[in-house]
Design an enzyme around this catalytic site. Structure first.
Site, PDB file in Angstrom:
ATOM      1  N   HIS A  97       8.841  -2.973   3.502  1.00 36.88           N
ATOM      2  CA  HIS A  97       8.623  -2.083   2.347  1.00 36.88           C
ATOM      3  C   HIS A  97       9.962  -1.831   1.658  1.00 36.88           C
ATOM      4  CE1 HIS A  97       7.790   1.485  -0.029  1.00 36.88           C
ATOM      5  NE2 HIS A  97       6.514   1.130   0.019  1.00 36.88           N
ATOM      6  N   GLU A 167       4.747  -5.107  -4.643  1.00 35.15           N
ATOM      7  CA  GLU A 167       5.056  -3.717  -4.941  1.00 35.15           C
ATOM      8  C   GLU A 167       6.374  -3.651  -5.715  1.00 35.15           C
ATOM      9  OE1 GLU A 167       2.690  -1.211  -1.853  1.00 35.15           O
ATOM     10  OE2 GLU A 167       4.829  -1.176  -1.437  1.00 35.15           O
TER      11      GLU A 167
HETATM   12  P1  PGA Z   1       2.712   5.089  -4.205  1.00 31.85           P
HETATM   13  O1  PGA Z   1       3.349   4.239  -2.999  1.00 31.85           O
HETATM   14  O2  PGA Z   1       1.275   4.670  -4.336  1.00 31.85           O
HETATM   15  O3  PGA Z   1       2.865   6.505  -3.786  1.00 31.85           O
HETATM   16  O4  PGA Z   1       3.511   4.746  -5.436  1.00 31.85           O
HETATM   17  C1  PGA Z   1       3.022   2.884  -2.894  1.00 31.85           C
HETATM   18  C2  PGA Z   1       3.754   2.225  -1.761  1.00 31.85           C
HETATM   19  O5  PGA Z   1       4.916   2.546  -1.496  1.00 31.85           O
HETATM   20  O6  PGA Z   1       3.163   1.343  -1.109  1.00 31.85           O
END
Ligand code: PGA
Length: 247
Positions: A97, A167
């Site tokens: 992540h 992401e």
């Molecule tokens: P968020 O986080 O939906 O709060 O923007 C997404 C993530 O970090 O996977």
């Protein structure tokens, strides 16, 4: 993997009591959940076993870990291994992540090692990739995520089942700008090309909510959503699961 995957990572939130209450509610709602959606929940390590224990043995909800070390055991204070999270009930391991890449020095090489450790123990890796704002501003997003993806799965056998979450860093968390379908299409195509020899399923994550979910799910190549804040309360998660079924 043909279903639409919809999951949430709770990041560093929730007490045990809160985690159990969420899991109990999810278990109660599960019989009415659409069969074409594959739900998953990624609690903090402290709540992994408790969440799994609240779900019936036959539950379709998969539980995951937010990270796991690449070695099976040893003198790594503060870390947990893939066999440990598997023992606690995890079937997925989230790896790479952007918060871990940025704040904890997670490198492509460590991510690759963690992918291999996850597969060695027959869990499914969920690798997060995504470009920072400066790369997007320069138009380099597709090449950037393709390189991250290739690095993560280097040496993984053809046909292996994996999950990848696109992401974009600028779309995640408080102050993030949700990506538009246009923003998402080319990077997702690049991820799919980089995983063409794997059994890969690509999700989108970053400021997903019940409103923007349908359009994001319509982007070619997007097979699900990975949700933070909007799914931290059960009602929000259930909304997105239902929206995903209609898409
Ligand atoms: P968020 O986080 O939906 O709060 O923007 C997404 C993530 O970090 O996977």
């Amino acid at each position: 993997m043909t279903s639409t995957w919809v999951g949430t990572s709770w990041k560093m939130t929730k007490t045990l009591a809160e985690a159990r209450a969420f899991a109990r509610g999810l278990a109660a709602a599960e019989p009415a959940l659409p069969a074409e959606v594959q739900p998953f929940v990624i609690p903090p390590a402290t709540a992994l076993a408790a969440v799994r224990a609240e779900l019936p043995a036959s539950s379709r909800v998969l539980v995951g870990a937010q990270d796991a070390h690449w070695e099976d055991a040893g003198p790594w204070t503060g870390e947990v291994s893939v066999p440990q999270v598997a023992d606690a009930g995890a079937r997925l391991v989230e790896i790479g992540h952007s918060e871990r890449r940025e704040a904890f020095g997670e490198t492509d090489e460590r991510i690759r090692l963690k992918v291999h450790a996850t597969l060695r123990h027959s869990l499914v890796p969920l690798v997060c990739v995504g470009e920072p704002a400066a790369v997007r501003a320069a138009g380099g997003q597709a090449a950037y995520v393709a390189a991250q993806t290739r690095a993560a799965f280097d040496g993984v056998a053809a046909g292996t089942r994996v999950l990848v979450a696109y992401e974009p860093v600028w779309a995640i968390g408080e102050g993030g700008r949700p990506a538009t379908p246009d923003d998402v299409e080319a990077p997702v195509a690049a991820i799919r090309a980089a995983t063409a020899d794997l059994d890969a399923h690509v999700l989108y994550g970053g400021s997903v909510d019940g409103e923007n979910a349908p359009a994001l799910l319509d982007v070619p190549g997007v097979g699900g959503l990975f949700v933070g804040r909007a799914a931290w309360d059960l009602a929000g998660f259930l909304t997105i699961l239902r929206v995903a079924a209609r898409g």
